[in-house]
Design an enzyme around this catalytic site. Structure first.
Site, mmCIF file in Angstrom:
data_model
loop_
_atom_site.group_PDB
_atom_site.id
_atom_site.type_symbol
_atom_site.label_atom_id
_atom_site.label_comp_id
_atom_site.label_asym_id
_atom_site.label_seq_id
_atom_site.Cartn_x
_atom_site.Cartn_y
_atom_site.Cartn_z
ATOM 1 N N GLU A 269 0.818 -1.235 0.053
ATOM 2 C CA GLU A 269 -0.124 0.073 -0.086
ATOM 3 C C GLU A 269 1.196 1.370 -0.097
ATOM 4 O OE1 GLU A 269 -3.140 0.221 -0.192
ATOM 5 O OE2 GLU A 269 -3.712 -1.659 0.739
ATOM 6 N N CYS B 240 -2.161 9.114 2.405
ATOM 7 C CA CYS B 240 -2.053 8.716 0.974
ATOM 8 C C CYS B 240 -2.977 8.944 -0.023
ATOM 9 C CB CYS B 240 -2.158 7.021 1.098
ATOM 10 S SG CYS B 240 -3.295 6.417 1.927
HETATM 11 P P1 NAD Z 1 8.139 5.129 4.724
HETATM 12 O O1 NAD Z 1 8.360 4.779 3.364
HETATM 13 O O2 NAD Z 1 9.287 6.356 5.102
HETATM 14 O O3 NAD Z 1 8.169 4.168 6.021
HETATM 15 C C1 NAD Z 1 7.028 3.470 5.993
HETATM 16 C C2 NAD Z 1 7.281 2.078 6.769
HETATM 17 O O4 NAD Z 1 8.409 1.201 6.219
HETATM 18 C C3 NAD Z 1 8.024 2.636 8.288
HETATM 19 O O5 NAD Z 1 7.473 1.699 9.344
HETATM 20 C C4 NAD Z 1 9.432 2.489 8.089
HETATM 21 O O6 NAD Z 1 10.240 2.200 9.161
HETATM 22 C C5 NAD Z 1 9.252 1.252 7.048
HETATM 23 N N1 NAD Z 1 10.676 0.820 6.202
HETATM 24 C C6 NAD Z 1 11.184 1.414 5.501
HETATM 25 N N2 NAD Z 1 12.685 0.996 5.199
HETATM 26 C C7 NAD Z 1 12.459 -0.345 5.472
HETATM 27 C C8 NAD Z 1 13.133 -1.588 5.296
HETATM 28 N N3 NAD Z 1 14.148 -1.544 4.654
HETATM 29 N N4 NAD Z 1 12.686 -2.589 5.738
HETATM 30 C C9 NAD Z 1 11.809 -2.777 6.418
HETATM 31 N N5 NAD Z 1 10.851 -1.482 6.796
HETATM 32 C C10 NAD Z 1 11.235 -0.411 6.106
HETATM 33 O O7 NAD Z 1 6.829 6.130 4.406
HETATM 34 P P2 NAD Z 1 6.032 7.229 5.644
HETATM 35 O O8 NAD Z 1 6.885 8.405 5.579
HETATM 36 O O9 NAD Z 1 6.107 6.600 6.999
HETATM 37 O O10 NAD Z 1 4.793 7.310 5.202
HETATM 38 C C11 NAD Z 1 4.195 8.143 4.128
HETATM 39 C C12 NAD Z 1 3.965 7.173 2.826
HETATM 40 O O11 NAD Z 1 3.222 6.143 2.919
HETATM 41 C C13 NAD Z 1 3.557 8.298 1.885
HETATM 42 O O12 NAD Z 1 3.937 7.674 0.475
HETATM 43 C C14 NAD Z 1 1.946 7.553 1.693
HETATM 44 O O13 NAD Z 1 1.367 7.791 0.545
HETATM 45 C C15 NAD Z 1 2.269 6.143 2.058
HETATM 46 N N6 NAD Z 1 0.925 5.708 2.744
HETATM 47 C C16 NAD Z 1 0.105 4.867 1.733
HETATM 48 C C17 NAD Z 1 -1.043 4.382 2.094
HETATM 49 C C18 NAD Z 1 -1.688 3.475 1.198
HETATM 50 O O14 NAD Z 1 -2.851 2.649 1.782
HETATM 51 N N7 NAD Z 1 -1.496 3.091 -0.087
HETATM 52 C C19 NAD Z 1 -1.347 4.675 3.636
HETATM 53 C C20 NAD Z 1 -0.754 5.454 4.272
HETATM 54 C C21 NAD Z 1 0.401 5.909 3.777
#
Ligand code: NAD
Length: 504
Positions: free
Chosen positions: A260, A294
């Site tokens: 997502e 998102c």
């Molecule tokens: P992010 O990608 O920085 O982090 C998201 C999660 O991924 C965090 O828990 C982070 O620690 C983890 N992560 C990052 N690298 C990793 C790795 N190598 N291994 C395991 N885990 C890892 O995103 P963010 O800034 O927290 O959130 C914003 C983003 O999330 C935006 O792009 C938004 O659109 C998206 N989002 C999407 C939805 C959806 O339903 N499509 C819902 C909410 C947020």
């Protein structure tokens, strides 16, 4: 007494919890800061690889018992989780506001979404239905059945620190899985509080450890979790950058992902739209949650016949938006999550201007403690390079169109494919938007904005948004394994497709 004291979160907390509660003891300590005013609201001792190992083992052991429990009884446990969330809704909702800066009603709404998921899952636990098919062979019965997968890793983004976990974990529970939650380091306290509430319910059923929690650095526990061969499904919510990496790693070991990822959502305001409705929806979509959903509206395409007056009204609305402490009555726009987000906002505005954009409202950070920016409206061509990016901040790019086909093409021209909307009173325009040549997104709305989806439908999007579907509809199938079963109740052994293989 503050919400942190009521939820007992003021002291240093452990970033790992499996059977028997919290136990990370050696990792570095993360200071948790509220974006509302930059103050410290907690400290969390981060998990390390050894902590993750314990959490995985506890989850694997709990799964052995849990998977044999009938699904409706698993649903009863989820019902009790819903009750405990209901009982703590106010505190948990306030904590969401404190930790990620949502206005009070959105913080509460987020917990309500988790409660709604629990209610939905109770019913779903009696509806994990397989098909029955007619066999081509006489005296044979062919059906599908669904079994639990095992341990599901749930990686969540900061912006929905409770609801996104519920979209995944509660469905995974009725499916019979164990869950290991790795929340964002930007929102660990909501995760700890939510986890502890659930753990109380699980412990009462002898299922402690079934829901694990691991809060740690991506390079340490994040990487170890996605590489762990005991984890058959990694459900990850976050940026496209993160999703691309998780997909490569998990796909490399031929396990499943449920992704997502980022959105870049547009609203079309057609020439026959109800402009009052459209104005409210665009404002909520673009500036609600300070542009950190998102599904936030990031692009607006207005038909030339109504563009002048509509954009003028929008500019007027932007100038009067109450910005400030999200817990104060009347505030509609709270802060961004941190200083990095403010810097990204400023960089995006500068790029938009360099690419020919005209700032119609906002465009600046606000000079006050915390991480606040002014909601920003920029007139810019739909195909300017910056418009293709998701900047996680309240920036809305506006362009004007002459014909609907072009507007639909503009809506579809970005790499992401999450949410989309049209405002129109014309059946023809609405159906064109929804047709096979219309919106290419996972969510397509008519006379409703891009954000604020209900959990009854499946949530997710296409293209770089990752293709995953969570929450309602038949999303539960992602958390189970399908087994095709054929039973022969005769004394002969006919082969399919007329193949003959007579032995002896
Ligand atoms: P992010 O990608 O920085 O982090 C998201 C999660 O991924 C965090 O828990 C982070 O620690 C983890 N992560 C990052 N690298 C990793 C790795 N190598 N291994 C395991 N885990 C890892 O995103 P963010 O800034 O927290 O959130 C914003 C983003 O999330 C935006 O792009 C938004 O659109 C998206 N989002 C999407 C939805 C959806 O339903 N499509 C819902 C909410 C947020």
């Amino acid at each position: 007494m503050s919400v942190l004291e009521r939820l007992d979160l003021v002291r240093e907390r452990s970033g790992a919890a499996g059977k028997g509660g919290a136990f990370a003891t050696t990792g570095r300590v993360l200071t948790v800061v509220s974006p509302i005013d930059g103050s410290t609201i907690g400290r969390v001792r981060l998990a390390e690889a050894a902590d993750l190992e314990r959490v995985v083992r506890d989850a694997a052991a709990a799964f052995e018992t849990f998977r044999t429990m009938p699904a409706p009884r698993r649903g009863e446990i989820v019902r009790q989780i819903g009750e405990v969330l209901r009982a703590h809704k106010d505190d948990l909702g306030e904590l969401v506001s404190l930790e990620v800066g949502k206005i009070r009603s959105e913080g509460l709404g987020e917990v309500q979404e988790a409660i709604d998921m629990a209610d939905l899952c109770v019913g779903m636990s009696r509806q994990l239905c397989g098909l029955s098919m007619h066999s081509e062979r006489p005296g044979h019965r062919m059906t599908e059945q669904w079994h639990p997968l095992g341990i599901v890793a749930v990686i969540t983004a900061f912006n929905f620190p409770c609801a996104v976990w519920a979209w995944n974990a509660l469905v995974a529970l009725i499916a019979g899985d164990a869950v290991i939650w790795k929340p964002s380091l930007k929102a660990p306290l909501t995760a700890i509080a939510t986890h502890e509430l659930c753990e109380r319910v699980l412990a009462a059923h002898g299922l402690s450890g079934l829901l694990g929690l691991v809060i740690g650095d991506d390079a340490v526990v994040g990487e170890a979790l996605i590489r762990d061969e005991r984890v058959p499904l990694v459900s990850a919510t976050g940026s496209c950058r993160m999703g691309r990496h998780v997909n490569a790693v998990v796909g490399g070991r031929l396990a499943r992902t449920l992704l997502e990822l980022g959105g870049n959502n547009a609203i079309l305001v057609h020439r026959d739209a109800d402009l009052d409705l459209a104005l409210r929806a665009v404002c909520f979509g673009a500036v609600g949650t300070a542009g950190q959903r998102c599904t936030t509206t990031r692009r607006l395409f207005v038909h030339r016949d109504v563009a002048g007056p509509f954009i003028d009204r929008l500019v007027g609305a932007y100038r009067t938006l109450p910005i400030g402490d999200p817990l104060q009555e009347g505030t509609l726009v709270g802060p961004l999550i941190d200083a990095g987000a403010v810097a990204q906002f400023e960089a995006a505005v500068a790029k938009a201007v360099a690419q020919g954009g005209a700032v119609l409202a906002g465009g600046k950070r606000l000079d006050r403690p915390g991480f606040y920016v002014a909601p920003t409206l920029i007139r810019l061509r739909h195909d300017a390079p910056i418009v293709a990016d998701e900047t996680f901040a309240p920036i809305l790019y506006v362009d004007v169109y002459d014909d609907l086909d072009s507007a639909i093409a503009w809506q579809n021209e970005v790499r992401q494919g999450l949410s989309s909307a049209i405002f129109t009173d014309s059946v023809r325009a609405a159906e064109a938007f929804l047709s096979v040549r219309g919106s290419d997104c996972g969510i397509a709305n008519v006379n409703i904005g891009t954000s604020g989806a209900e959990i009854g439908g499946a949530i997710g999007g296409e293209k770089e948004t990752g293709g995953g579907r969570e929450a309602g509809s038949d999303s539960w199938k992602a958390y189970m394994r399908r087994q095709t079963v054929t039973v022969n109740y005769t004394s002969s052994l006919p082969l399919a497709q007329g193949v003959r293989f007579d032995v002896g």
